[in-house]
Enzyme design. Structure first.
Site: not given
Ligand code: UDP
Length: 321
Positions: A18, A42, A150
């Site tokens: 993105f 992803t 993460y």
């Protein structure tokens, strides 16, 4: 970027993601030769449709955990799954993308003297006990929780890059990115903006996790990209630096905004709060303002309306596919 005519090639890892894809478009618009690396864990090649039409864009399907072959004077490292649903689906890949990715970049930068702009995250602050979060806050992270792959991966990457700066003079620039949204967000990423917009547009109940009073600060993607490019441009840089929009909203307020821009009123349903979900999050961007004149411009309702339009057309395409 004020880096001279010989410094014109930029590598973007996570280019099909993105934020990565918006950054690629922006760099191409500025006249750079851009190499995009992505392992498509992803990322989505559809995000690079515009870029692929540009002869100065070169796509490499590959993994940041492996030795880098592309040569670039500037590297933006955005390669890591970033939404809780995505990063928790393969915690090992998440952790190693951050840690081994940073290791590979340091190896590369040491031999080639390139500049690295590394995407870290507000998650390094965990569930913060200090508000808003400044760069000198050490954070409150659960090292064994579901978010740790993460959070801790990004923290170790920061450690590695800071050591490389101190010991080897590597020009590693760490930015801590707060929640960012905009067109091209993946529908299935489980993020609050994409969930709420898809739910409102599809006339389905909006899922509020917990009491909906937890807060986040949402930065529109063009503002974030502006900040990233400015970080690459400045001559000297003091790592790390927060990048985000300090406007702070509860999830209930965000649900209202999603319904408004979608032109729909739907039911709100409560769902359990995910483990270690931070209660509040808001960047202190004093440092970014002073160093790179960072001032996010797009207000939440406008950004949500732009994102909603993108979602509306993608949902229509999906319905006809
Ligand atoms: N959230 C929500 N409903 C959803 C998805 C998320 O209420 O359908 C909440 C989530 O619990 C968190 C906030 O929205 O408090 C932001 O979640 P997101 O996954 O977008 O990002 P985070 O900032 O937690 O990484």
């Amino acid at each position: 970027m004020g880096l001279g005519s010989t410094r014109r090639t930029v590598l973007v890892t996570g280019a099909a993601g993105f934020i990565g894809s918006h950054l690629v478009d922006r760099l191409l618009a500025e006249g750079f030769e851009v190499v995009g690396l992505d392992n498509l864990m992803t990322g989505d090649l559809g995000n690079l449709e515009d870029a692929k039409r540009d002869s100065r864009f070169h796509l490499e399907i590959g993994d940041v955990r492996e030795t880098l072959h592309a040569y670039a004077e500037i590297i933006f490292n955005l390669a890591c799954p970033a939404s809780p649903v995505h990063y928790q689906s393969d915690p090992h890949a998440t952790l190693t993308s951050s840690v081994l990715g940073a290791m590979r970049l340091v190896e590369h930068a040491r031999s080639r003297r390139c500049r690295i702009i590394h995407a870290s995250t507000s998650e390094v602050y965990g569930d913060p006990l200090v508000h808003p979060q400044k760069e000198d806050y050490f954070g409150n992270v659960n090292p064994i929780g579901e978010r740790a792959c993460y959070d801790e991966g990004k923290r170790v990457a920061e450690t590695m890059l800071m050591d490389a700066r101190r010991l080897h003079g590597v020009d590693a620039r760490i930015v801590r990115i707060f929640n960012t949204y905009g067109p091209r967000m993946a529908f299935g990423d489980g993020r609050v903006v994409s969930n709420f917009l898809v739910q409102a547009l599809e006339n389905k109940p909006i899922t509020i996790y917990g009491d909906g009073q937890q807060t986040r600060s949402f930065c529109y993607v063009s503002d974030l990209v502006e900040g990233l490019v400015a970080v690459a441009r400045v001559e000297s840089f003091d790592s790390p630096m927060n990048l985000g929009n300090p406007g702070e909203y509860t999830m209930l307020q965000l649900a209202e905004t999603a319904m408004k821009v979608a032109g729909r009123s739907v039911e709100l349903v409560r769902r359990p709060l995910p483990a270690d979900d931070p209660r509040r999050r808001c960047p202190d961007i004093t440092k970014a303002k002073a160093a790179i004149n960072f001032t996010p411009k797009v207000p939440l309702e406008k950004g949500m309306a732009l994102t909603c339009e993108n979602f509306r057309s993608r949902l229509a395409l999906r319905a006809h596919a």
